[in-house]
Enzyme design. Sequence first.
Site, PDB file in Angstrom:
ATOM      1  N   GLU A  83       8.009  18.828  13.754  1.00  0.00           N
ATOM      2  CA  GLU A  83       6.887  19.019  14.035  1.00  0.00           C
ATOM      3  C   GLU A  83       5.691  20.683  13.025  1.00  0.00           C
ATOM      4  O   GLU A  83       4.508  19.881  13.509  1.00  0.00           O
ATOM      5  CB  GLU A  83       6.741  18.302  14.734  1.00  0.00           C
ATOM      6  CG  GLU A  83       6.579  16.885  14.783  1.00  0.00           C
ATOM      7  CD  GLU A  83       6.918  16.109  16.378  1.00  0.00           C
ATOM      8  OE1 GLU A  83       6.331  17.227  17.646  1.00  0.00           O
ATOM      9  OE2 GLU A  83       7.380  15.302  16.067  1.00  0.00           O
TER      10      GLU A  83
ATOM     11  N   TYR B 258      10.918   2.742  11.641  1.00  0.00           N
ATOM     12  CA  TYR B 258       9.754   2.361  12.491  1.00  0.00           C
ATOM     13  C   TYR B 258       9.439   1.137  11.374  1.00  0.00           C
ATOM     14  O   TYR B 258       9.382   0.012  12.129  1.00  0.00           O
ATOM     15  CB  TYR B 258       8.332   2.766  13.275  1.00  0.00           C
ATOM     16  CG  TYR B 258       9.223   4.535  14.070  1.00  0.00           C
ATOM     17  CD1 TYR B 258       9.415   4.248  15.007  1.00  0.00           C
ATOM     18  CD2 TYR B 258       7.936   4.967  13.876  1.00  0.00           C
ATOM     19  CE1 TYR B 258      10.087   5.057  16.159  1.00  0.00           C
ATOM     20  CE2 TYR B 258       8.607   6.723  14.391  1.00  0.00           C
ATOM     21  CZ  TYR B 258       8.539   6.131  15.664  1.00  0.00           C
ATOM     22  OH  TYR B 258       9.610   7.428  16.709  1.00  0.00           O
TER      23      TYR B 258
ATOM     24  N   VAL C 101      16.998  12.889  17.433  1.00  0.00           N
ATOM     25  CA  VAL C 101      18.456  13.369  17.173  1.00  0.00           C
ATOM     26  C   VAL C 101      18.442  15.025  16.596  1.00  0.00           C
ATOM     27  O   VAL C 101      18.135  15.237  15.835  1.00  0.00           O
ATOM     28  CB  VAL C 101      19.520  12.325  15.920  1.00  0.00           C
ATOM     29  CG1 VAL C 101      20.585  12.208  16.253  1.00  0.00           C
ATOM     30  CG2 VAL C 101      18.926  11.107  16.805  1.00  0.00           C
TER      31      VAL C 101
ATOM     32  N   ASN D 205       5.276  12.107   8.102  1.00  0.00           N
ATOM     33  CA  ASN D 205       6.932  11.963   8.623  1.00  0.00           C
ATOM     34  C   ASN D 205       7.435  10.918   8.369  1.00  0.00           C
ATOM     35  O   ASN D 205       7.044   9.966   9.258  1.00  0.00           O
ATOM     36  CB  ASN D 205       7.487  12.328  10.933  1.00  0.00           C
ATOM     37  CG  ASN D 205       8.376  12.696  10.729  1.00  0.00           C
ATOM     38  OD1 ASN D 205       9.784  12.185  10.267  1.00  0.00           O
ATOM     39  ND2 ASN D 205       8.848  12.549  12.081  1.00  0.00           N
TER      40      ASN D 205
END
Lengths: 152, 152
Positions: free
Chosen positions: A28, A132, A88, A125
């Site tokens: 990030e 999602y 992950v 992202n």
Amino acid sequence: MEHILVRSGKREDIPSILNLIKELAAYEKEPNAVVISEEALMNDAFGTDSAFEFIVAEHDGIVVGTAIFYYCYSTWRGKYIYLEDLIVTKQHRRLGIGGKLFEALIKRTRAEGLRQFGWQVLDWNNLAIDFYKKYNATLDESWVNGRLYFNP
Amino acid sequence: MEHILVRSGKREDIPSILNLIKELAAYEKEPNAVVISEEALMNDAFGTDSAFEFIVAEHDGIVVGTAIFYYCYSTWRGKYIYLEDLIVTKQHRRLGIGGKLFEALIKRTRAEGLRQFGWQVLDWNNLAIDFYKKYNATLDESWVNGRLYFNP
């Protein structure tokens, strides 16, 4: 992918969890933002005044992913599960492990009769956003995060 | 403005709090989003498994504002206070009441030795954004809210 076990987090997972948190912060673009210690995570997860819970994905006895969550409160829809981090580790991505973790929390949300499951994702992202969208999630860009920081 | 008392929320404040929540939802252009009941708010604030806390601003014995909050967890900075709603009823706005409520939570954040205080604000709500800027708050537009909704 076989041999993936999703289970509740345990005390001995905390070092792996801190590594995953640092891996996510680097991804990030905030590699130096993690000021939390292993000791603090241990206390905040398993102490008397627990502040979060986590589940892990284990592959051949190794923790390769985690979902870190806690309860938040919507004054519109009541108590809900908030997913703080879904991580992950790099070499195990795109194998469906994130989905197993995410779906475990959806299942818990439903089992507890809650009206909402929430999280945040960075606007650049796209891999995560596409993930999602597969769940028909509502992605709302109209809220700005306000923060005040202190160094006690 | 004189005669403003900021105090902890009490059971008998819940009807006023629900009215304030509905007033905020209408202001945020979501007048029908509030599905929560007075009974649920009462239980979620004062039941055995409390999900939020609130403080109120009282003027001549009437509740004219509230700050509704709970604890969240940053895996970067640890436990923190999250301000879900900061509401002052329309006829009492611009008198410094919001500031009194907001500063009470900053004081609590500092007193508890926490590293962060957080909230969200709608990107078009310039009055609120200007208010938060007076506190030198960090306002970060790069996060998108993800949600799944259920109707149990």
